[in-house]
Design a protein around this motif. Structure first.
Motif, short mmCIF file in Angstrom:
data_model
loop_
_atom_site.label_atom_id
_atom_site.label_comp_id
_atom_site.label_asym_id
_atom_site.label_seq_id
_atom_site.Cartn_x
_atom_site.Cartn_y
_atom_site.Cartn_z
N PHE A 28 0.82 -1.21 0.00
CA PHE A 28 0.00 0.00 0.00
C PHE A 28 0.86 1.26 0.00
O PHE A 28 0.58 2.21 -0.74
CB PHE A 28 -0.94 -0.01 1.21
N CYS A 32 0.98 4.15 -2.92
CA CYS A 32 0.70 5.55 -2.59
C CYS A 32 1.88 6.45 -2.92
O CYS A 32 1.70 7.58 -3.41
CB CYS A 32 0.31 5.69 -1.13
N SER A 60 -3.30 -0.87 -5.29
CA SER A 60 -2.72 -1.38 -4.04
C SER A 60 -3.76 -1.39 -2.91
O SER A 60 -3.77 -2.31 -2.09
CB SER A 60 -1.49 -0.57 -3.64
N ALA A 61 -4.63 -0.40 -2.87
CA ALA A 61 -5.70 -0.40 -1.86
C ALA A 61 -6.66 -1.56 -2.10
O ALA A 61 -7.12 -2.20 -1.15
CB ALA A 61 -6.45 0.92 -1.90
N THR A 65 -7.42 -4.90 0.61
CA THR A 65 -8.76 -4.82 1.19
C THR A 65 -9.12 -6.16 1.83
O THR A 65 -9.02 -7.20 1.19
CB THR A 65 -9.79 -4.49 0.09
#
Length: 103
Positions: A28, A32, A60-61, A65
């Motif tokens: 993540f 970002c 990536s999010a 999850t």
């Protein structure tokens, strides 16, 4: 009796914030970071280009999850790929004397 009852969510205490492993956070943060660097370097107002620029953070999010019955989407996708790549013909190796042979 000295029996210990382990709660079902005992593994959650080993995770960061009860959800993420260090690998998940690294994925993540890298996504970002790439997005922030791209936003600083590339100056655009077009919607399509902005979606491409923020796509590393979105992907990536999505991968980290949490999903019920799996750790996260990355684990689910890995399991699906492993299922389709590996052999799916299972051979009988039971406890019978004849081991599947018929007379």
């Amino acid at each position: 009796m000295n029996g210990y009852l382990i709660p079902a969510n005992s593994k959650k205490s080993q995770l960061i914030l009860g959800l993420f492993t260090p690998i998940d956070l690294a994925i993540f943060l890298i996504g970002c970071t790439i997005t922030i660097v791209a936003l600083v370097i590339i100056k655009t107002a077009a919607l399509g280009e902005m979606i491409l620029i923020i796509s590393p953070a979105l992907i990536s999010a999505f991968l980290v999850t949490p999903v019920p019955n799996y750790h996260n989407m990355l684990q689910l996708i890995t399991n699906i790929i492993t299922f389709y790549i590996n052999r799916r013909r299972y051979y009988w190796r039971g406890w019978c004397i004849r081991d599947g042979e018929e007379k």
